[in-house]
Design an enzyme around this catalytic site. Structure first.
Site, mmCIF file in Angstrom:
data_model
loop_
_atom_site.group_PDB
_atom_site.id
_atom_site.type_symbol
_atom_site.label_atom_id
_atom_site.label_comp_id
_atom_site.label_asym_id
_atom_site.label_seq_id
_atom_site.Cartn_x
_atom_site.Cartn_y
_atom_site.Cartn_z
ATOM 1 N NE ARG A 164 25.914 32.486 -66.389
ATOM 2 C CZ ARG A 164 26.227 31.567 -65.798
ATOM 3 N NH1 ARG A 164 26.419 31.674 -64.223
ATOM 4 N NH2 ARG A 164 26.295 30.435 -65.980
ATOM 5 C CB SER A 235 23.798 28.796 -70.473
ATOM 6 O OG SER A 235 24.829 27.734 -69.601
ATOM 7 C CD GLU A 331 24.298 32.767 -69.197
ATOM 8 O OE1 GLU A 331 24.039 31.689 -69.526
ATOM 9 O OE2 GLU A 331 25.425 32.813 -70.048
#
Ligand code: EPU
Length: 336
Positions: A164, A235, A331
């Protein structure tokens, strides 16, 4: 090019927060982007670039310029008997690209089906699911430097991808705007079914790109709320990577803790599991909730504010830190 003042971003963030931006600019091509970047007023203002806003948390109204790319198109730019290079406009909806590739029989992104967002943002965040990440198929990324106004084509190595993460993720360090992403897809695909639930879902079925896409879509629909129905940004936290020692401590107390091995003997632990152990799964605090089928997802029941979501996220972080000594990193990107 579309330039508007005082625009609601409700449709441009998947939490559906009714925040406003002072300016909203949409551009259709690189020439217009170049003009915007060179504009003195633009250079003085605070600005952010968004895709579909599927990974953003607007904590307040935005007192600056929100940029959005309408550069679209999927073009075959190179091809041989084994592979095809697809050059995709940053504003192309990611799942439309996956659907297109699967219909053509080109493999590599089928596991990334139904991820919300646009292609440029997908390459910024290195989206991933079911054992695959977009970096696995990226050939190059075309991006404009906001300080020098020059365009550079980055090789996948130059993008500095990890979980990520990429060089494009922190605009203060490296202010680039992505305009095109080129993917290398395979005409003789290798299927990636390492993720247990995906393998199970395909048992007894013929395995091909279409059935993998269908299986991924059905798993996602079961676990993750559709942003059109319940505001969310997927998420909310990244899965933390901890040391083997830390992991052993946790395993002594919770023998069933799920984990994935990482480089250097480290261990990745699912944040959703940690949050569930702290008792948040399915909890609702006013208009904000922790989703009952996947604790890693925070949801807006309708009238939440960005602040309320941020506060609930903080409560979760504190509880996980207290119980496990693990720092959860969002995130989702906070925009203040
Ligand atoms: N788990 C729990 N409780 C929960 C949620 C998960 O115990 O409430 C456990 C599950 O039982 C499983 C493990 O945690 O053993 C992993 O759960 P899951 O497979 O649902 O995946 P995840 O690690 O929670 C990551 C990505 C997702 C991606 C899935 C599938 C991150 C931050 N999230 O979630 O990506 O779809 O794997 O590959 O890496 C996103 O980034 O927005 C996203 C949805």
């Amino acid at each position: 090019m579309r330039i508007e003042q005082n625009v609601s971003l409700e449709k441009y963030n998947t939490f559906h927060l009714p925040v406003k931006t002072r300016w909203f600019i949409e551009y259709e091509n690189e020439e217009d982007l170049h003009k915007i970047l060179r504009d003195e007023y633009f250079q003085e203002c605070l600005s952010i670039h968004i895709g579909q806003g599927s990974n953003l948390l607007f904590v307040n109204d935005y007192n600056g310029i929100v940029l959005h790319s309408l550069i679209r198109g999927i073009e075959v730019v190179a091809e041989d008997e084994h592979s095809v290079h697809l050059r995709i406009g940053a504003g192309e909806v990611w799942d439309d690209v996956v659907a297109y590739a699967v219909a053509k029989g080109w493999g590599g992104i089928e596991n990334l089906s139904l991820i919300p967002g646009e292609t440029g943002a997908a390459a910024v965040q290195n989206i991933g699911a079911y054992g695959r990440e977009i970096k696995d198929v990226i050939e190059s990324v075309e991006a404009w430097n906001q300080l020098t106004f020059e365009k550079h084509t980055f090789t996948v190595e130059e993008c500095e991808y990890s979980y990520r993460q990429s060089r494009f993720k922190n605009p203060h360090q490296d202010p680039h705007i992505i305009t095109y992403v080129t993917l290398k897809l395979s005409k003789t695909p290798v299927f990636h079914l390492e993720y247990g639930a995906l393998k199970q879902r395909l048992e007894g079925k013929e395995v091909n790109l279409e059935t993998i896409r269908e299986a991924v879509i059905s798993i996602r629909r079961e676990k993750l709320p559709a942003p059109t129905v319940l505001g969310n940004a997927g998420s909310f936290f990244m899965n933390p990577v901890i040391t083997a020692g830390q992991f052993e401590e946790i395993r002594k107390q919770y023998p069933a803790v799920p984990s994935y091995p990482e480089e250097g003997g480290k261990v990745k632990v699912p944040a959703g599991w940690l949050i569930e152990q702290c008792g948040f799964k399915g909890q609702r605090h006013g208009e904000v909730g922790c989703y009952d089928k996947q604790a890693l997802v925070l949801v807006n029941y309708g009238n939440a504010t960005g602040d309320e979501i941020a506060l609930f996220a903080e409560e979760i972080r504190n509880a996980v830190r207290e119980r496990f000594g693990i720092e959860l990193i969002p995130e989702v990107k906070y925009i203040a």
